[in-house]
Design a protein around this motif. Structure first.
Motif, PDB file in Angstrom:
ATOM      1  N   THR A   1      -2.522   2.939  -5.409  1.00  0.00           N
ATOM      2  CA  THR A   1      -2.119   2.999  -4.162  1.00  0.00           C
ATOM      3  C   THR A   1      -1.938   1.416  -3.430  1.00  0.00           C
ATOM      4  OG1 THR A   1      -3.958   3.307  -3.033  1.00  0.00           O
ATOM      5  CG2 THR A   1      -3.143   5.263  -3.520  1.00  0.00           C
ATOM      6  N   HIS A   2      -2.088   0.545  -4.137  1.00  0.00           N
ATOM      7  CA  HIS A   2      -2.314  -1.081  -3.988  1.00  0.00           C
ATOM      8  C   HIS A   2      -1.434  -1.189  -5.188  1.00  0.00           C
ATOM      9  CE1 HIS A   2      -5.753   0.840  -1.671  1.00  0.00           C
ATOM     10  NE2 HIS A   2      -4.743  -0.469  -0.928  1.00  0.00           N
ATOM     11  N   LEU A   3      -0.247  -2.450  -4.302  1.00  0.00           N
ATOM     12  CA  LEU A   3       0.002  -3.198  -5.569  1.00  0.00           C
ATOM     13  C   LEU A   3       0.203  -4.910  -5.297  1.00  0.00           C
ATOM     14  CD1 LEU A   3       3.725  -1.037  -6.056  1.00  0.00           C
ATOM     15  CD2 LEU A   3       1.937  -1.714  -7.258  1.00  0.00           C
ATOM     16  N   VAL A   4       0.113  -6.237  -5.914  1.00  0.00           N
ATOM     17  CA  VAL A   4       0.239  -7.563  -5.874  1.00  0.00           C
ATOM     18  C   VAL A   4       1.411  -7.511  -5.969  1.00  0.00           C
ATOM     19  CG1 VAL A   4      -1.277  -9.430  -6.063  1.00  0.00           C
ATOM     20  CG2 VAL A   4      -2.681  -7.354  -5.720  1.00  0.00           C
ATOM     21  N   ILE A   5       2.094  -8.816  -4.691  1.00  0.00           N
ATOM     22  CA  ILE A   5       3.612  -9.037  -4.944  1.00  0.00           C
ATOM     23  C   ILE A   5       3.509 -10.688  -4.763  1.00  0.00           C
ATOM     24  CG2 ILE A   5       4.408  -7.229  -4.751  1.00  0.00           C
ATOM     25  CD1 ILE A   5       4.603  -8.151  -1.929  1.00  0.00           C
TER      26      ILE A   5
ATOM     27  N   THR B   1       0.300  -1.449   0.201  1.00  0.00           N
ATOM     28  CA  THR B   1       0.415  -0.109   0.356  1.00  0.00           C
ATOM     29  C   THR B   1       0.842   1.335   0.233  1.00  0.00           C
ATOM     30  OG1 THR B   1      -1.893  -1.666   1.288  1.00  0.00           O
ATOM     31  CG2 THR B   1      -1.834   0.660   1.273  1.00  0.00           C
ATOM     32  N   GLY B   2       0.784   2.220  -1.308  1.00  0.00           N
ATOM     33  CA  GLY B   2       1.287   3.436  -0.742  1.00  0.00           C
ATOM     34  C   GLY B   2       0.517   4.284  -0.341  1.00  0.00           C
ATOM     35  N   THR B   3       1.434   5.753   0.549  1.00  0.00           N
ATOM     36  CA  THR B   3       1.030   6.520   0.588  1.00  0.00           C
ATOM     37  C   THR B   3       1.033   7.321   0.012  1.00  0.00           C
ATOM     38  OG1 THR B   3       0.295   6.373   2.792  1.00  0.00           O
ATOM     39  CG2 THR B   3       0.579   7.836   2.468  1.00  0.00           C
ATOM     40  N   GLY B   4       1.180   8.407  -1.093  1.00  0.00           N
ATOM     41  CA  GLY B   4       1.755   9.469  -1.372  1.00  0.00           C
ATOM     42  C   GLY B   4       2.675   8.474  -3.375  1.00  0.00           C
ATOM     43  N   ALA B   5       2.451   8.399  -3.330  1.00  0.00           N
ATOM     44  CA  ALA B   5       2.342   7.720  -4.477  1.00  0.00           C
ATOM     45  C   ALA B   5       1.410   7.074  -5.971  1.00  0.00           C
ATOM     46  CB  ALA B   5       2.708   5.545  -4.437  1.00  0.00           C
ATOM     47  N   ILE B   6       1.784   7.112  -6.753  1.00  0.00           N
ATOM     48  CA  ILE B   6       1.426   7.704  -8.235  1.00  0.00           C
ATOM     49  C   ILE B   6       1.364   6.212  -8.813  1.00  0.00           C
ATOM     50  CG2 ILE B   6      -0.380   8.394  -9.397  1.00  0.00           C
ATOM     51  CD1 ILE B   6      -0.193  10.887  -7.875  1.00  0.00           C
ATOM     52  N   TRP B   7       0.311   4.688  -8.305  1.00  0.00           N
ATOM     53  CA  TRP B   7       1.027   3.917  -9.611  1.00  0.00           C
ATOM     54  C   TRP B   7       0.325   3.699  -9.995  1.00  0.00           C
ATOM     55  CZ3 TRP B   7       1.282   1.186  -4.410  1.00  0.00           C
ATOM     56  CH2 TRP B   7       2.709   1.683  -3.811  1.00  0.00           C
ATOM     57  N   SER B   8       0.538   4.099 -11.437  1.00  0.00           N
ATOM     58  CA  SER B   8      -0.336   3.487 -12.926  1.00  0.00           C
ATOM     59  C   SER B   8       0.334   2.279 -13.664  1.00  0.00           C
ATOM     60  CB  SER B   8      -0.680   4.674 -14.098  1.00  0.00           C
ATOM     61  OG  SER B   8       0.802   5.037 -13.887  1.00  0.00           O
ATOM     62  N   GLU B   9      -0.509   1.928 -14.908  1.00  0.00           N
ATOM     63  CA  GLU B   9       0.229   1.137 -15.780  1.00  0.00           C
ATOM     64  C   GLU B   9       1.103   1.961 -16.301  1.00  0.00           C
ATOM     65  OE1 GLU B   9       0.205  -2.203 -16.199  1.00  0.00           O
ATOM     66  OE2 GLU B   9      -0.819  -2.510 -14.749  1.00  0.00           O
ATOM     67  N   VAL B  10       1.838   2.437 -15.963  1.00  0.00           N
ATOM     68  CA  VAL B  10       2.677   3.304 -16.472  1.00  0.00           C
ATOM     69  C   VAL B  10       4.043   3.216 -15.735  1.00  0.00           C
ATOM     70  CG1 VAL B  10       3.612   5.751 -17.094  1.00  0.00           C
ATOM     71  CG2 VAL B  10       1.590   5.290 -18.020  1.00  0.00           C
ATOM     72  N   ASN B  11       4.046   3.554 -14.548  1.00  0.00           N
ATOM     73  CA  ASN B  11       5.536   3.752 -13.526  1.00  0.00           C
ATOM     74  C   ASN B  11       5.063   2.048 -12.763  1.00  0.00           C
ATOM     75  OD1 ASN B  11       3.967   4.642 -12.052  1.00  0.00           O
ATOM     76  ND2 ASN B  11       4.203   6.607 -11.557  1.00  0.00           N
TER      77      ASN B  11
END
Length: 63
Positions: A55-59, A22-32
């Motif tokens: 704000t969420h990545l699956v690993i 979970t990211g706070t202040g992160a902006i994850w998208s299919e670009v970055n």
């Protein structure tokens, strides 16, 4: 060969054996941040399986 871009913004939370970052202040998208990229936190590196939203990545389970 061009350098591999790096993205470092915000803070993240992941628990031991957790499968969601979970990211706070992160902006994850299919670009970055996208499936197949890696994420390094505190000397550990894992592969990203999915960026479900900004704000969420699956690993795989975090070490």
């Amino acid at each position: 060969m061009a350098p591999i871009p790096s993205y470092a913004f915000g803070t993240v939370t992941v628990t031991a054996n957790g499968k969601v970052v979970t990211g706070t202040g992160a902006i994850w998208s299919e670009v970055n941040a996208r499936a197949g990229d890696d994420i390094s936190i505190g000397g550990n590196t894992v592969i990203i399986n999915d960026a479900t939203d900004e704000t969420h990545l699956v690993i795989d389970a975090w070490p």
